[in-house]
Write a protein that holds these residues in place. Structure first.
Motif, PDB file in Angstrom:
ATOM      1  N   GLY A 168       0.820  -1.206   0.000  1.00  0.00           N
ATOM      2  CA  GLY A 168       0.000   0.000   0.000  1.00  0.00           C
ATOM      3  C   GLY A 168       0.851   1.251   0.000  1.00  0.00           C
ATOM      4  O   GLY A 168       0.444   2.289   0.521  1.00  0.00           O
ATOM      5  N   MET A 169       2.017   1.173  -0.638  1.00  0.00           N
ATOM      6  CA  MET A 169       2.998   2.261  -0.536  1.00  0.00           C
ATOM      7  C   MET A 169       2.531   3.547  -1.209  1.00  0.00           C
ATOM      8  O   MET A 169       2.997   4.634  -0.874  1.00  0.00           O
ATOM      9  CB  MET A 169       4.348   1.832  -1.118  1.00  0.00           C
ATOM     10  CG  MET A 169       4.338   1.476  -2.587  1.00  0.00           C
ATOM     11  SD  MET A 169       5.979   0.965  -3.186  1.00  0.00           S
ATOM     12  CE  MET A 169       6.910   2.487  -3.063  1.00  0.00           C
ATOM     13  N   HIS A 170       1.597   3.449  -2.153  1.00  0.00           N
ATOM     14  CA  HIS A 170       1.113   4.636  -2.844  1.00  0.00           C
ATOM     15  C   HIS A 170      -0.045   5.303  -2.104  1.00  0.00           C
ATOM     16  O   HIS A 170      -0.528   6.358  -2.533  1.00  0.00           O
ATOM     17  CB  HIS A 170       0.664   4.265  -4.257  1.00  0.00           C
ATOM     18  CG  HIS A 170      -0.454   3.276  -4.290  1.00  0.00           C
ATOM     19  ND1 HIS A 170      -0.355   2.010  -3.765  1.00  0.00           N
ATOM     20  CD2 HIS A 170      -1.722   3.370  -4.776  1.00  0.00           C
ATOM     21  CE1 HIS A 170      -1.491   1.370  -3.924  1.00  0.00           C
ATOM     22  NE2 HIS A 170      -2.336   2.170  -4.534  1.00  0.00           N
ATOM     23  N   VAL A 214      -2.254  -7.141  -5.211  1.00  0.00           N
ATOM     24  CA  VAL A 214      -3.555  -7.465  -4.647  1.00  0.00           C
ATOM     25  C   VAL A 214      -3.692  -6.873  -3.252  1.00  0.00           C
ATOM     26  O   VAL A 214      -4.736  -6.319  -2.889  1.00  0.00           O
ATOM     27  CB  VAL A 214      -3.770  -8.988  -4.638  1.00  0.00           C
ATOM     28  CG1 VAL A 214      -4.992  -9.357  -3.812  1.00  0.00           C
ATOM     29  CG2 VAL A 214      -3.924  -9.509  -6.061  1.00  0.00           C
ATOM     30  N   GLN A 215      -2.626  -6.970  -2.473  1.00  0.00           N
ATOM     31  CA  GLN A 215      -2.669  -6.430  -1.125  1.00  0.00           C
ATOM     32  C   GLN A 215      -2.866  -4.910  -1.135  1.00  0.00           C
ATOM     33  O   GLN A 215      -3.747  -4.375  -0.457  1.00  0.00           O
ATOM     34  CB  GLN A 215      -1.370  -6.778  -0.396  1.00  0.00           C
ATOM     35  CG  GLN A 215      -1.250  -6.222   1.015  1.00  0.00           C
ATOM     36  CD  GLN A 215      -1.942  -7.061   2.064  1.00  0.00           C
ATOM     37  OE1 GLN A 215      -2.730  -7.945   1.750  1.00  0.00           O
ATOM     38  NE2 GLN A 215      -1.663  -6.799   3.327  1.00  0.00           N
ATOM     39  N   GLY A 216      -2.036  -4.208  -1.933  1.00  0.00           N
ATOM     40  CA  GLY A 216      -2.030  -2.754  -1.878  1.00  0.00           C
ATOM     41  C   GLY A 216      -2.969  -2.065  -2.855  1.00  0.00           C
ATOM     42  O   GLY A 216      -3.726  -1.169  -2.471  1.00  0.00           O
ATOM     43  N   SER A 217      -2.936  -2.489  -4.123  1.00  0.00           N
ATOM     44  CA  SER A 217      -3.692  -1.776  -5.146  1.00  0.00           C
ATOM     45  C   SER A 217      -5.140  -2.219  -5.254  1.00  0.00           C
ATOM     46  O   SER A 217      -5.965  -1.496  -5.808  1.00  0.00           O
ATOM     47  CB  SER A 217      -3.017  -1.949  -6.515  1.00  0.00           C
ATOM     48  OG  SER A 217      -1.809  -1.229  -6.556  1.00  0.00           O
ATOM     49  N   LEU A 261      -9.149  -1.734  -9.934  1.00  0.00           N
ATOM     50  CA  LEU A 261      -8.461  -2.458 -11.002  1.00  0.00           C
ATOM     51  C   LEU A 261      -7.528  -1.548 -11.784  1.00  0.00           C
ATOM     52  O   LEU A 261      -6.457  -1.974 -12.232  1.00  0.00           O
ATOM     53  CB  LEU A 261      -9.476  -3.100 -11.943  1.00  0.00           C
ATOM     54  CG  LEU A 261     -10.215  -4.321 -11.406  1.00  0.00           C
ATOM     55  CD1 LEU A 261     -11.314  -4.745 -12.364  1.00  0.00           C
ATOM     56  CD2 LEU A 261      -9.252  -5.472 -11.172  1.00  0.00           C
ATOM     57  N   SER A 262      -7.900  -0.301 -11.960  1.00  0.00           N
ATOM     58  CA  SER A 262      -7.034   0.634 -12.674  1.00  0.00           C
ATOM     59  C   SER A 262      -5.722   0.828 -11.929  1.00  0.00           C
ATOM     60  O   SER A 262      -4.651   0.956 -12.544  1.00  0.00           O
ATOM     61  CB  SER A 262      -7.749   1.977 -12.866  1.00  0.00           C
ATOM     62  OG  SER A 262      -7.010   2.814 -13.736  1.00  0.00           O
ATOM     63  N   GLU A 263      -5.787   0.844 -10.586  1.00  0.00           N
ATOM     64  CA  GLU A 263      -4.566   0.942  -9.786  1.00  0.00           C
ATOM     65  C   GLU A 263      -3.679  -0.278  -9.995  1.00  0.00           C
ATOM     66  O   GLU A 263      -2.463  -0.169 -10.138  1.00  0.00           O
ATOM     67  CB  GLU A 263      -4.917   1.093  -8.308  1.00  0.00           C
ATOM     68  CG  GLU A 263      -5.568   2.406  -7.945  1.00  0.00           C
ATOM     69  CD  GLU A 263      -4.607   3.576  -8.067  1.00  0.00           C
ATOM     70  OE1 GLU A 263      -3.389   3.388  -7.900  1.00  0.00           O
ATOM     71  OE2 GLU A 263      -5.080   4.690  -8.374  1.00  0.00           O
ATOM     72  N   ALA A 288      -7.068  -4.696  -2.510  1.00  0.00           N
ATOM     73  CA  ALA A 288      -7.745  -4.776  -1.209  1.00  0.00           C
ATOM     74  C   ALA A 288      -7.581  -3.497  -0.395  1.00  0.00           C
ATOM     75  O   ALA A 288      -8.563  -2.907   0.076  1.00  0.00           O
ATOM     76  CB  ALA A 288      -7.213  -5.978  -0.431  1.00  0.00           C
ATOM     77  N   MET A 289      -6.335  -3.028  -0.221  1.00  0.00           N
ATOM     78  CA  MET A 289      -6.120  -1.824   0.593  1.00  0.00           C
ATOM     79  C   MET A 289      -6.687  -0.578  -0.073  1.00  0.00           C
ATOM     80  O   MET A 289      -7.248   0.292   0.596  1.00  0.00           O
ATOM     81  CB  MET A 289      -4.631  -1.642   0.872  1.00  0.00           C
ATOM     82  CG  MET A 289      -4.049  -2.687   1.820  1.00  0.00           C
ATOM     83  SD  MET A 289      -2.276  -2.469   2.119  1.00  0.00           S
ATOM     84  CE  MET A 289      -2.276  -0.924   3.054  1.00  0.00           C
ATOM     85  N   THR A 290      -6.548  -0.490  -1.392  1.00  0.00           N
ATOM     86  CA  THR A 290      -7.101   0.668  -2.095  1.00  0.00           C
ATOM     87  C   THR A 290      -8.613   0.725  -1.961  1.00  0.00           C
ATOM     88  O   THR A 290      -9.203   1.797  -1.789  1.00  0.00           O
ATOM     89  CB  THR A 290      -6.690   0.644  -3.578  1.00  0.00           C
ATOM     90  OG1 THR A 290      -5.281   0.877  -3.669  1.00  0.00           O
ATOM     91  CG2 THR A 290      -7.421   1.721  -4.377  1.00  0.00           C
ATOM     92  N   ALA A 291      -9.286  -0.438  -2.029  1.00  0.00           N
ATOM     93  CA  ALA A 291     -10.747  -0.464  -1.866  1.00  0.00           C
ATOM     94  C   ALA A 291     -11.140   0.089  -0.506  1.00  0.00           C
ATOM     95  O   ALA A 291     -12.081   0.894  -0.391  1.00  0.00           O
ATOM     96  CB  ALA A 291     -11.261  -1.889  -2.040  1.00  0.00           C
ATOM     97  N   ILE A 292     -10.424  -0.325   0.528  1.00  0.00           N
ATOM     98  CA  ILE A 292     -10.741   0.147   1.880  1.00  0.00           C
ATOM     99  C   ILE A 292     -10.375   1.623   2.029  1.00  0.00           C
ATOM    100  O   ILE A 292     -11.143   2.421   2.590  1.00  0.00           O
ATOM    101  CB  ILE A 292     -10.005  -0.711   2.926  1.00  0.00           C
ATOM    102  CG1 ILE A 292     -10.468  -2.168   2.831  1.00  0.00           C
ATOM    103  CG2 ILE A 292     -10.239  -0.162   4.331  1.00  0.00           C
ATOM    104  CD1 ILE A 292      -9.644  -3.143   3.657  1.00  0.00           C
ATOM    105  N   HIS A 293      -9.221   2.005   1.525  1.00  0.00           N
ATOM    106  CA  HIS A 293      -8.737   3.385   1.650  1.00  0.00           C
ATOM    107  C   HIS A 293      -9.635   4.362   0.897  1.00  0.00           C
ATOM    108  O   HIS A 293      -9.936   5.465   1.374  1.00  0.00           O
ATOM    109  CB  HIS A 293      -7.304   3.468   1.127  1.00  0.00           C
ATOM    110  CG  HIS A 293      -6.595   4.747   1.423  1.00  0.00           C
ATOM    111  ND1 HIS A 293      -6.733   5.868   0.636  1.00  0.00           N
ATOM    112  CD2 HIS A 293      -5.749   5.094   2.422  1.00  0.00           C
ATOM    113  CE1 HIS A 293      -5.986   6.849   1.123  1.00  0.00           C
ATOM    114  NE2 HIS A 293      -5.378   6.409   2.207  1.00  0.00           N
ATOM    115  N   LYS A 294     -10.084   3.946  -0.284  1.00  0.00           N
ATOM    116  CA  LYS A 294     -10.837   4.839  -1.160  1.00  0.00           C
ATOM    117  C   LYS A 294     -12.325   4.850  -0.850  1.00  0.00           C
ATOM    118  O   LYS A 294     -12.990   5.898  -0.955  1.00  0.00           O
ATOM    119  CB  LYS A 294     -10.614   4.421  -2.618  1.00  0.00           C
ATOM    120  CG  LYS A 294     -11.080   5.421  -3.662  1.00  0.00           C
ATOM    121  CD  LYS A 294     -10.576   5.006  -5.040  1.00  0.00           C
ATOM    122  CE  LYS A 294     -10.936   6.048  -6.094  1.00  0.00           C
ATOM    123  NZ  LYS A 294     -10.412   5.657  -7.435  1.00  0.00           N
TER     124      LYS A 294
END
Length: 383
Positions: free
Chosen positions: A58-60, A94-97, A238-240, A99-105
């Motif tokens: 999730g570095m981004h 999958v972890q960052g772009s 998915l775009s991420e 799963a984590m992006t879904a939660i973050h966004k």
């Protein structure tokens, strides 16, 4: 072997990310990955905390234990990890772009606080449940359903080809509701939620791939991602992930290219190294050109992304052309190595078979082609 010297365009921080990820790959992955691939295993629970400690999960993203790195820095990390193996970059992606992006966004503050710090540290793992056995490129017609029962939601359905599925502590599951597609956070221990690993793969063998089953899975109302309504939610994630592939494929291609160059210099036939023959030099030249062009595409889209100007169509452009380029490089490198190219003593066949999956997931080659076709003509060919 970067004739265009693309890395010279990186900032000091981006070069530090490159060197850190490259060192991790060299020390923790490359000595073992051929054995993992052959055995069909991946020690994700061992690697995840180490990746988290380096700030690569999730570095981004920003906040909640995430470092908030730039798009190019994130892409460079994807490149260096996929240079070791596509399965490692897939886990990171999958972890960052996803799963984590879904939660973050799209998640609530409570959901973010509960999951993101642990996921960034590699202490909790996530997966992204969108693809189904009968609905890959057409998620709008997914069969997984979520229905309200009192204050709860009850989910039924199945998901297929889910990276990290059986090791995830939480699954981001997308389901159709009476109000459209919505996302739900389903912890692994939830009653009715089961997973089954997919075996006999000949690609991405150093990666956990699973089928998820949801049989009257009951979750509270707070499990729904409040800000994700419709397909824009999962497609935004998915775009991420596709952006990371634009860079990652270059790493896989680079490793194949480097193996071919070294082999061409040392393998002798007819009294001289095969690298002295014109046909071999032509193959190597085209590999260099393909990877150089792919690197320019990745860097340009990355800078556009950092400026907030990148479009999904540009991401499709990059994913399509760079994976194709990497796969062409891998196939050409395999021919340079001859029979040695099909053994795990060299990395080429492993990357080549992995890239066959990368060509398909996060949008098939055909779908990205039609995305570009629609951008060019203004006419959708698949709706």
């Amino acid at each position: 072997m970067d004739l265009l010297r693309i890395d010279d365009q990186f900032t000091d921080e981006e070069r530090l990310v490159r060197d850190t990820a490259r060192r991790f790959a060299a020390e923790r992955i490359e000595p073992h990955v051929a054995d993992w691939f052959e055995a069909g295993t991946f020690p994700v629970r061992d690697l995840a905390p180490a990746l988290g400690e380096l700030g690569l999960l999730g570095m981004h993203l920003s906040g909640y234990g995430c470092p908030g790195a730039g798009a190019v820095a994130y892409g460079i990390a994807c490149r260096e990890l996929e240079a070791a193996d596509s399965g490692v970059r897939s886990f990171m992606s999958v972890q960052g772009s996803l799963a984590m992006t879904a939660i973050h966004k799209y998640g609530s503050e409570e959901q973010k606080q509960e999951w993101l710090p642990r996921m960034a540290a590699g202490q909790a793992l996530g997966c992204f449940g969108l693809t189904e056995p009968d609905h890959g490129s057409d998620p709008a017609n997914m069969n997984t359903r979520a229905k309200r029962e009192g204050s709860d939601w009850v989910l039924n359905g199945s998901k297929m080809w889910i990276t990290n599925g059986s090791v995830a502590d939480v699954a981001v599951v997308w389901a159709r509701t009476d109000e459209g597609v919505r996302g739900f956070l389903v912890p692994r221990e939830t009653r009715g939620f089961t997973s089954r690993d997919i075996h006999k793969k000949l690609s991405l063998r150093a990666s956990v791939t699973s089928e998820l089953s949801l049989d009257d899975v009951r979750v509270p109302a707070e499990a729904m991602l409040p800000d994700a309504a419709g397909l824009r939610g999962p497609l935004g994630c998915l775009s991420e992930a596709r952006y990371g592939i634009i860079w990652g494929a270059i790493g896989a291609g680079r490793t194949c290219y480097e193996a071919a160059v070294e082999y061409a210099k040392t393998r002798e036939q007819f009294g001289k190294p095969i690298g002295a023959f014109q046909l071999t030099q032509e193959k190597l030249a085209w590999m260099e050109i393909a990877l150089g062009q792919a690197g320019l595409v990745a860097l340009h889209i990355g800078r556009l992304k950092e400026a907030g100007e990148a479009t999904p169509q540009q991401v499709s452009f990059g994913k399509l052309t760079n994976v194709r380029a990497a796969l062409d490089v891998a196939r050409s490198a395999r021919s340079v190595l001859g029979a040695n190219g099909v053994t795990l003593e060299y990395p080429v066949i492993r990357h080549m078979t992995n890239l066959e999956s990368v060509l398909t997931y996060e949008g098939t080659q055909e779908i990205h082609t039609l995305v570009l076709g629609q951008a060019i003509t203004g006419i959708s060919a698949y709706r």
